[in-house]
Design a protein around this motif. Structure first.
Motif, PDB file in Angstrom:
ATOM      1  N   GLU A 179     -25.934  19.854  -9.780  1.00 29.61           N
ATOM      2  CA  GLU A 179     -25.623  21.190 -10.289  1.00 29.61           C
ATOM      3  C   GLU A 179     -26.838  22.111 -10.173  1.00 29.61           C
ATOM      4  O   GLU A 179     -26.715  23.307  -9.888  1.00 29.61           O
ATOM      5  N   ILE A 180     -28.014  21.544 -10.373  1.00 29.21           N
ATOM      6  CA  ILE A 180     -29.243  22.331 -10.236  1.00 29.21           C
ATOM      7  C   ILE A 180     -29.451  22.722  -8.774  1.00 29.21           C
ATOM      8  O   ILE A 180     -29.884  23.843  -8.475  1.00 29.21           O
ATOM      9  N   VAL A 181     -29.131  21.803  -7.864  1.00 31.58           N
ATOM     10  CA  VAL A 181     -29.202  22.122  -6.434  1.00 31.58           C
ATOM     11  C   VAL A 181     -28.296  23.316  -6.126  1.00 31.58           C
ATOM     12  O   VAL A 181     -28.686  24.245  -5.402  1.00 31.58           O
ATOM     13  N   LYS A 182     -27.076  23.321  -6.684  1.00 32.69           N
ATOM     14  CA  LYS A 182     -26.148  24.440  -6.471  1.00 32.69           C
ATOM     15  C   LYS A 182     -26.752  25.747  -6.980  1.00 32.69           C
ATOM     16  O   LYS A 182     -26.619  26.799  -6.331  1.00 32.69           O
ATOM     17  N   ASP A 183     -27.409  25.686  -8.140  1.00 26.11           N
ATOM     18  CA  ASP A 183     -28.087  26.885  -8.666  1.00 26.11           C
ATOM     19  C   ASP A 183     -29.087  27.411  -7.641  1.00 26.11           C
ATOM     20  O   ASP A 183     -29.148  28.613  -7.370  1.00 26.11           O
ATOM     21  N   GLY A 184     -29.892  26.502  -7.103  1.00 33.41           N
ATOM     22  CA  GLY A 184     -30.920  26.901  -6.146  1.00 33.41           C
ATOM     23  C   GLY A 184     -30.336  27.482  -4.874  1.00 33.41           C
ATOM     24  O   GLY A 184     -30.838  28.473  -4.328  1.00 33.41           O
ATOM     25  N   ILE A 185     -29.235  26.871  -4.391  1.00 35.09           N
ATOM     26  CA  ILE A 185     -28.572  27.369  -3.178  1.00 35.09           C
ATOM     27  C   ILE A 185     -27.991  28.763  -3.432  1.00 35.09           C
ATOM     28  O   ILE A 185     -28.153  29.682  -2.619  1.00 35.09           O
ATOM     29  N   LYS A 187     -28.970  30.893  -5.547  1.00 34.30           N
ATOM     30  CA  LYS A 187     -30.070  31.834  -5.760  1.00 34.30           C
ATOM     31  C   LYS A 187     -30.827  32.114  -4.457  1.00 34.30           C
ATOM     32  O   LYS A 187     -31.670  33.014  -4.405  1.00 34.30           O
ATOM     33  N   GLY A 188     -30.538  31.330  -3.416  1.00 32.57           N
ATOM     34  CA  GLY A 188     -31.202  31.519  -2.132  1.00 32.57           C
ATOM     35  C   GLY A 188     -32.589  30.914  -2.058  1.00 32.57           C
ATOM     36  O   GLY A 188     -33.372  31.256  -1.160  1.00 32.57           O
ATOM     37  N   VAL A 189     -32.885  29.980  -2.971  1.00 32.59           N
ATOM     38  CA  VAL A 189     -34.217  29.365  -2.985  1.00 32.59           C
ATOM     39  C   VAL A 189     -34.175  27.897  -2.570  1.00 32.59           C
ATOM     40  O   VAL A 189     -35.194  27.218  -2.561  1.00 32.59           O
ATOM     41  N   LEU A 190     -32.979  27.392  -2.232  1.00 30.11           N
ATOM     42  CA  LEU A 190     -32.824  26.003  -1.788  1.00 30.11           C
ATOM     43  C   LEU A 190     -31.798  25.936  -0.657  1.00 30.11           C
ATOM     44  O   LEU A 190     -30.842  26.712  -0.630  1.00 30.11           O
ATOM     45  N   GLU A 191     -32.014  24.993   0.245  1.00 27.52           N
ATOM     46  CA  GLU A 191     -31.035  24.667   1.277  1.00 27.52           C
ATOM     47  C   GLU A 191     -30.889  23.156   1.339  1.00 27.52           C
ATOM     48  O   GLU A 191     -31.862  22.430   1.111  1.00 27.52           O
ATOM     49  N   GLU A 192     -29.681  22.688   1.622  1.00 20.17           N
ATOM     50  CA  GLU A 192     -29.408  21.256   1.723  1.00 20.17           C
ATOM     51  C   GLU A 192     -28.900  20.956   3.124  1.00 20.17           C
ATOM     52  O   GLU A 192     -27.954  21.601   3.603  1.00 20.17           O
ATOM     53  N   THR A 193     -29.521  20.014   3.797  1.00 22.88           N
ATOM     54  CA  THR A 193     -29.124  19.649   5.144  1.00 22.88           C
ATOM     55  C   THR A 193     -29.288  18.143   5.322  1.00 22.88           C
ATOM     56  O   THR A 193     -29.693  17.451   4.394  1.00 22.88           O
ATOM     57  N   THR A 194     -28.965  17.630   6.504  1.00 22.15           N
ATOM     58  CA  THR A 194     -29.114  16.207   6.801  1.00 22.15           C
ATOM     59  C   THR A 194     -30.040  16.042   7.995  1.00 22.15           C
ATOM     60  O   THR A 194     -29.953  16.797   8.966  1.00 22.15           O
ATOM     61  N   GLY A 195     -30.943  15.071   7.921  1.00 19.91           N
ATOM     62  CA  GLY A 195     -31.886  14.888   9.009  1.00 19.91           C
ATOM     63  C   GLY A 195     -32.677  13.600   8.862  1.00 19.91           C
ATOM     64  O   GLY A 195     -32.361  12.739   8.032  1.00 19.91           O
ATOM     65  N   GLU A 278     -31.051  -0.376   4.440  1.00 20.89           N
ATOM     66  CA  GLU A 278     -32.432   0.105   4.368  1.00 20.89           C
ATOM     67  C   GLU A 278     -32.835   0.805   5.653  1.00 20.89           C
ATOM     68  O   GLU A 278     -33.481   1.857   5.633  1.00 20.89           O
ATOM     69  N   ALA A 279     -32.452   0.225   6.782  1.00 17.42           N
ATOM     70  CA  ALA A 279     -32.808   0.819   8.070  1.00 17.42           C
ATOM     71  C   ALA A 279     -32.138   2.176   8.262  1.00 17.42           C
ATOM     72  O   ALA A 279     -32.763   3.143   8.713  1.00 17.42           O
ATOM     73  N   GLN A 280     -30.873   2.264   7.895  1.00 23.00           N
ATOM     74  CA  GLN A 280     -30.136   3.510   8.085  1.00 23.00           C
ATOM     75  C   GLN A 280     -30.572   4.606   7.107  1.00 23.00           C
ATOM     76  O   GLN A 280     -30.249   5.778   7.307  1.00 23.00           O
ATOM     77  N   SER A 281     -31.336   4.217   6.070  1.00 23.10           N
ATOM     78  CA  SER A 281     -31.801   5.210   5.100  1.00 23.10           C
ATOM     79  C   SER A 281     -32.841   6.150   5.691  1.00 23.10           C
ATOM     80  O   SER A 281     -33.258   7.105   5.050  1.00 23.10           O
ATOM     81  N   ILE A 282     -33.240   5.890   6.948  1.00 24.92           N
ATOM     82  CA  ILE A 282     -34.187   6.779   7.610  1.00 24.92           C
ATOM     83  C   ILE A 282     -33.537   8.147   7.852  1.00 24.92           C
ATOM     84  O   ILE A 282     -34.222   9.152   8.067  1.00 24.92           O
ATOM     85  N   VAL A 283     -32.193   8.199   7.803  1.00 22.78           N
ATOM     86  CA  VAL A 283     -31.454   9.464   7.907  1.00 22.78           C
ATOM     87  C   VAL A 283     -30.852   9.772   6.544  1.00 22.78           C
ATOM     88  O   VAL A 283     -30.307   8.892   5.882  1.00 22.78           O
ATOM     89  N   GLY A 284     -30.962  11.003   6.111  1.00 22.80           N
ATOM     90  CA  GLY A 284     -30.401  11.345   4.814  1.00 22.80           C
ATOM     91  C   GLY A 284     -30.461  12.825   4.526  1.00 22.80           C
ATOM     92  O   GLY A 284     -30.805  13.647   5.388  1.00 22.80           O
ATOM     93  N   VAL A 285     -30.124  13.156   3.284  1.00 20.34           N
ATOM     94  CA  VAL A 285     -30.108  14.559   2.846  1.00 20.34           C
ATOM     95  C   VAL A 285     -31.531  15.055   2.660  1.00 20.34           C
ATOM     96  O   VAL A 285     -32.381  14.357   2.103  1.00 20.34           O
ATOM     97  N   ILE A 286     -31.775  16.261   3.133  1.00 23.93           N
ATOM     98  CA  ILE A 286     -33.090  16.889   3.029  1.00 23.93           C
ATOM     99  C   ILE A 286     -32.941  18.199   2.275  1.00 23.93           C
ATOM    100  O   ILE A 286     -31.987  18.962   2.512  1.00 23.93           O
ATOM    101  N   TYR A 287     -33.857  18.447   1.374  1.00 24.01           N
ATOM    102  CA  TYR A 287     -33.834  19.671   0.573  1.00 24.01           C
ATOM    103  C   TYR A 287     -34.965  20.589   1.029  1.00 24.01           C
ATOM    104  O   TYR A 287     -36.143  20.218   0.983  1.00 24.01           O
ATOM    105  N   ILE A 288     -34.578  21.777   1.475  1.00 25.85           N
ATOM    106  CA  ILE A 288     -35.526  22.738   2.038  1.00 25.85           C
ATOM    107  C   ILE A 288     -35.739  23.902   1.084  1.00 25.85           C
ATOM    108  O   ILE A 288     -34.796  24.384   0.442  1.00 25.85           O
ATOM    109  N   LEU A 289     -36.982  24.360   0.974  1.00 28.86           N
ATOM    110  CA  LEU A 289     -37.330  25.540   0.189  1.00 28.86           C
ATOM    111  C   LEU A 289     -37.557  26.696   1.163  1.00 28.86           C
ATOM    112  O   LEU A 289     -38.652  26.867   1.704  1.00 28.86           O
ATOM    113  N   PRO A 290     -36.530  27.503   1.430  1.00 30.82           N
ATOM    114  CA  PRO A 290     -36.615  28.522   2.480  1.00 30.82           C
ATOM    115  C   PRO A 290     -37.606  29.647   2.195  1.00 30.82           C
ATOM    116  O   PRO A 290     -38.016  30.348   3.133  1.00 30.82           O
TER     117      PRO A 290
END
Length: 485
Positions: A179-185, A187-195, A278-290
């Motif tokens: 829910e906090i992530v949604k607040d940030g998105i 507000k334009g201060v957070l982005e959520e992506t996969t990488g 464990e090996a596949q965990s090298i890919v996951g959700v990334i949180y960006i501060l734009p």
């Protein structure tokens, strides 16, 4: 009323106490923990106090002790604010400070019932180990004070990631954290992506990013720059430079990223040391501060949290708080230097840990003793990396020791999600065990991660007691003694 609404109401009540103290022009004395979550919580608190025009003093501590409280107990016309700690130390707080002048914003299980104003998820059956961090609770209070404080959501995310709360699918934040992530998105201060979840994906040369990655810890590559260069050149076969400039993960094409991920997963599965998950965990959700500049370590929330953690562990918490408050340029350069020193220390400690004979096995526990070799501020990080990466067996919790001066030993206990599901609660186990050790011993923490301070020479006794307690915890929950691994 849902449990989420209850915690929001709880935070609203605490925010009213803070506003009341501000109206009385009280002096705020803030104490927070030295890890990434604690520093992020301190940053959020400093922000909203500055915006309120309040006078305050901030102190970052490794552990809340009675001497910390005795130093401030004579303070007149003050309100005492504890962030990312306090709930597990209610007894000594009540003993040394007037309860009506104390505010706690914490996510650790409360030691006992109290009249102190505290915002804590465990009061409403919300898991403070996975659903919200200390910084997250502090953010909810800040948001209750004024909605303009929603721009502080990135710091709450940084704190949650620092506490390894990204337990959802593909390492996504869950519960109130989401829910906090949604607040940030919004507000334009957070982005959520996969990488690709490599450390320094925006700032470091690819080989360095791979070398610095410890979550997951990649045996043979993490901490070994030469091996990383060889792997990328001979196996992945992607260009590491463009026009004599080192490329970063963010510079790679989608095809190159796919190839890197494929080769990494094959490598990690090759020796049989890591599971497919464990090996596949090298890919996951990334949180960006734009709002942060591109190609700086503060743009990736995980790297941001790593910088704050390094500042705390290397006795430079003030630098971390300064970064949270928006100080950049020279301060950021200092912080990056501190982080480099910290990573070098971690690499050396991990090299020590993997030597034969370092780990001692018991029926329901495993342990290692860092003595004076491992810094007591870093011993918990080493334990976390060791068990999360599979460097040590994952069928039993690990207890790690390091001498902390004054004839005391720092204890860090870590478990896996699976162990917790079987019934293990390290926080409860340690709190119970230290009562049989010494009146000087203290303990606290979550079911999956906990800590203690005990007198030197009582380590063996603690292990014996804990081995029995954990055996009982497993038995009481009807858990099978069969290992998942």
């Amino acid at each position: 009323m849902s449990k989420f609404l209850k915690i929001y109401e709880n935070c609203k009540q605490v925010s009213e106490k803070i506003l009341e103290a501000r109206e009385k022009d009280l002096f705020f004395r803030v104490i927070s923990h030295l890890d990434a979550d604690g520093i992020a919580a301190a940053g959020i608190t400093s922000h909203f106090l500055l915006r309120m025009g309040a006078n305050f003093h901030l102190r970052i501590v490794q552990q809340l002790r009675e001497e910390n409280l005795r130093e401030i107990q004579e303070s007149k016309e003050s309100i005492f604010v504890f962030t990312d700690l306090g709930s597990g130390q209610i007894g000594i707080i009540e003993k040394n400070l007037p309860p009506e002048s104390v505010i706690i914003m914490d996510h650790h299980p409360p030691e006992k019932e109290t009249t102190i104003h505290q915002a804590n998820p465990h009061l409403w059956d919300i898991n403070g180990a996975t659903e919200i961090s200390g910084a997250g609770i502090t953010y909810l209070v800040a948001k209750s004070i004024d909605n303009s404080n929603m721009d502080l959501a990135p710091l709450a995310v940084v704190g949650a990631l620092g506490d390894r709360q990204d337990k959802g699918e593909q390492h996504r934040l869950n519960g109130i954290n989401a829910e906090i992530v949604k607040d940030g998105i919004n507000k334009g201060v957070l982005e959520e992506t996969t990488g690709i979840r490599l450390f320094g994906r925006e700032t470091r040369p690819i080989a360095t990013a791979l070398e610095y990655t410890t979550d997951p810890f990649i045996p043979g590559l993490s901490g070994n720059h030469g091996a990383c260069l060889k792997f990328l050149t001979d196996t992945v076969k992607i260009p590491l430079k463009t026009n004599n400039s080192w490329r970063t993960i963010s510079d790679l094409s989608q095809e190159e990223k796919t190839k890197l991920v494929s080769e990494l997963i094959q490598y990690m599965l090759g020796p049989g040391e890591m599971t497919s998950e464990e090996a596949q965990s090298i890919v996951g959700v990334i949180y960006i501060l734009p709002k942060e500049e591109k190609q700086t370590p503060l743009r990736d929330a995980r790297e941001y949290s790593a910088l704050l953690n390094a500042c705390g562990r290397m006795k430079k918490p003030g630098l971390g708080v300064a970064i949270c408050l928006g100080d950049r340029k020279k301060t950021l350069e200092e912080v990056e230097n501190v982080a480099t020193d910290y990573r070098e220390k971690l690499s050396g400690y991990m090299g020590w840990l993997i030597k034969p004979g370092t780990i001692t096995q018991m029926e329901h526990l495993q342990s290692f003793h860092g003595g004076k070799v491992i810094d007591d501020r870093i011993i918990g990080t080493i334990a976390s990396i060791a068990i999360s990466s599979g460097i040590i067996p994952q069928d039993k919790p690990v207890l790690a020791f390091a001498e902390s001066g004054e004839d005391m030993v720092k204890v860090s206990a870590r478990a896996t999600d699976y162990q917790v599901q079987r019934g293990i609660d390290l926080g409860a186990a340690l709190r119970s065990a230290v009562k049989e050790i010494s009146s000087e011993a203290t303990a606290g923490g979550h079911n999956i991660a906990a800590g203690a301070h005990i007198p030197i020479g009582t380590e063996t006794k603690l292990l014996q007691i804990l081995n029995k307690i954990i055996k009982n915890q497993l038995g009481e929950n009807g858990a099978s003694n069969e290992s998942k691994y």
